[in-house]
Enzyme design. Structure first.
Site, mmCIF file in Angstrom:
data_model
loop_
_atom_site.group_PDB
_atom_site.id
_atom_site.type_symbol
_atom_site.label_atom_id
_atom_site.label_comp_id
_atom_site.label_asym_id
_atom_site.label_seq_id
_atom_site.Cartn_x
_atom_site.Cartn_y
_atom_site.Cartn_z
ATOM 1 N N CYS A 63 0.838 -1.197 0.000
ATOM 2 C CA CYS A 63 0.000 0.000 0.000
ATOM 3 C C CYS A 63 0.873 1.248 0.000
ATOM 4 O O CYS A 63 1.992 1.251 0.519
ATOM 5 C CB CYS A 63 -0.906 -0.021 1.233
ATOM 6 S SG CYS A 63 -2.072 1.366 1.310
ATOM 7 N N ASP A 116 0.437 3.763 1.765
ATOM 8 C CA ASP A 116 0.420 4.343 3.108
ATOM 9 C C ASP A 116 1.847 4.630 3.586
ATOM 10 O O ASP A 116 2.716 3.754 3.568
ATOM 11 C CB ASP A 116 -0.273 3.374 4.072
ATOM 12 C CG ASP A 116 -0.614 4.027 5.406
ATOM 13 O OD1 ASP A 116 0.307 4.515 6.080
ATOM 14 O OD2 ASP A 116 -1.803 4.032 5.795
ATOM 15 N N ARG A 167 3.060 4.867 6.365
ATOM 16 C CA ARG A 167 3.466 4.163 7.589
ATOM 17 C C ARG A 167 3.958 2.750 7.311
ATOM 18 O O ARG A 167 4.278 2.017 8.253
ATOM 19 C CB ARG A 167 2.290 4.112 8.572
ATOM 20 C CG ARG A 167 1.765 5.470 8.993
ATOM 21 C CD ARG A 167 0.442 5.345 9.704
ATOM 22 N NE ARG A 167 -0.594 4.847 8.813
ATOM 23 C CZ ARG A 167 -1.848 4.571 9.197
ATOM 24 N NH1 ARG A 167 -2.193 4.740 10.464
ATOM 25 N NH2 ARG A 167 -2.731 4.132 8.322
ATOM 26 N N HIS A 193 -2.081 -4.096 4.959
ATOM 27 C CA HIS A 193 -1.855 -3.707 6.355
ATOM 28 C C HIS A 193 -3.188 -3.422 7.029
ATOM 29 O O HIS A 193 -4.132 -2.924 6.416
ATOM 30 C CB HIS A 193 -0.933 -2.486 6.447
ATOM 31 C CG HIS A 193 -1.534 -1.205 5.932
ATOM 32 N ND1 HIS A 193 -2.119 -0.279 6.760
ATOM 33 C CD2 HIS A 193 -1.633 -0.709 4.677
ATOM 34 C CE1 HIS A 193 -2.556 0.742 6.036
ATOM 35 N NE2 HIS A 193 -2.273 0.506 4.767
ATOM 36 N N CYS A 215 -5.984 -0.093 6.933
ATOM 37 C CA CYS A 215 -5.888 0.537 5.610
ATOM 38 C C CYS A 215 -7.101 1.431 5.347
ATOM 39 O O CYS A 215 -8.246 0.970 5.387
ATOM 40 C CB CYS A 215 -5.792 -0.540 4.539
ATOM 41 S SG CYS A 215 -5.667 0.103 2.852
#
Length: 221
Positions: free
Chosen positions: A42, A44, A46, A98, A101
């Site tokens: 992803c 993302d 993080r 993750h 999400c």
């Protein structure tokens, strides 16, 4: 100092620190890219692949998009897979979702986010396909987690059914495809019991992964 100046300053500090700790690092890095792994994850911020796996730059080839999707009409993802498999000869493709999400949650709850709604329709299709399983999950938090996992399983199958991976298997190239999910809460990756190394394994592995999907409890670490 502007924010961008600060980023450049941090970069210079990092480069100097690495050079002090390992004087030959950048020379080795510039000579060759030979990763064993392709990470499909992803976007993302993080979820940084190298840090999560404890690997240095050059050790993992990375493709990221919102909700870690592998869509058969997405030439970006397919080009990354083809480059990794055909040119870099990666041995493992890791499809990594993750928990938490945002894209998956938007699909689960029907929340509009903008133009990305069209992209996230693919996650919505996963939710519809597994509506019966998700209906058995007692809380929204757990349903969110289950859909993150189900989405990974479906994307693993999409990778395996891509022309790139099928052609690699046909010519005898060893490429294994795995489904994992990462937890922001504890930093640990959890395998989803779907590991495929050839076309004959797809249906069996997929069926087992779906059958083993918990409905009332979080996945054990």
């Amino acid at each position: 100092m502007t924010e961008l100046d600060d980023l450049l300053h941090r970069n210079h500090e990092w480069a100097e620190r690495v050079r002090r700790e390992d004087p030959g690092f950048f020379d080795r890095l510039s000579q060759q890219q030979a990763p064993k792994y392709l990470w499909i994850g992803c976007s993302d911020s993080r979820v940084p692949a190298n840090q999560i796996l404890g690997l240095d730059p050059g050790e993992v080839f990375v493709h990221r998009n919102v909700a870690n999707l592998v869509v058969h009409t997405d030439l970006n993802a397919l080009s990354a897979i083809q480059f990794a498999v055909d040119l870099l000869k990666v041995e493992h493709i890791l499809v990594v979702g993750h928990y938490g999400c945002s894209g998956v949650h938007a699909s689960l709850t029907g929340t509009r986010v903008g133009i990305a709604d069209n992209w996230l329709r693919h996650v919505g299709d996963v939710a519809q396909k597994h509506a019966g399983l998700l209906a058995k999950v007692p809380t929204e938090e757990l349903r969110h987690a289950r859909l993150c996992e189900l989405n990974v399983v479906e994307q693993v199958v999409n990778v395996c059914r891509s022309t790139v991976v099928r052609d690699a298997w046909t010519r005898g190239q060893a490429v294994d495809v795995h489904g994992w999910v990462y937890s922001l809460a504890d930093g640990r990756v959890r395998p989803l019991a779907i590991d495929i190394s050839g076309p004959d394994e797809i249906e069996t592995a997929y069926t087992a992964a779906i059958a083993g999907m918990p409905t009332t409890t979080p996945r054990d670490g």
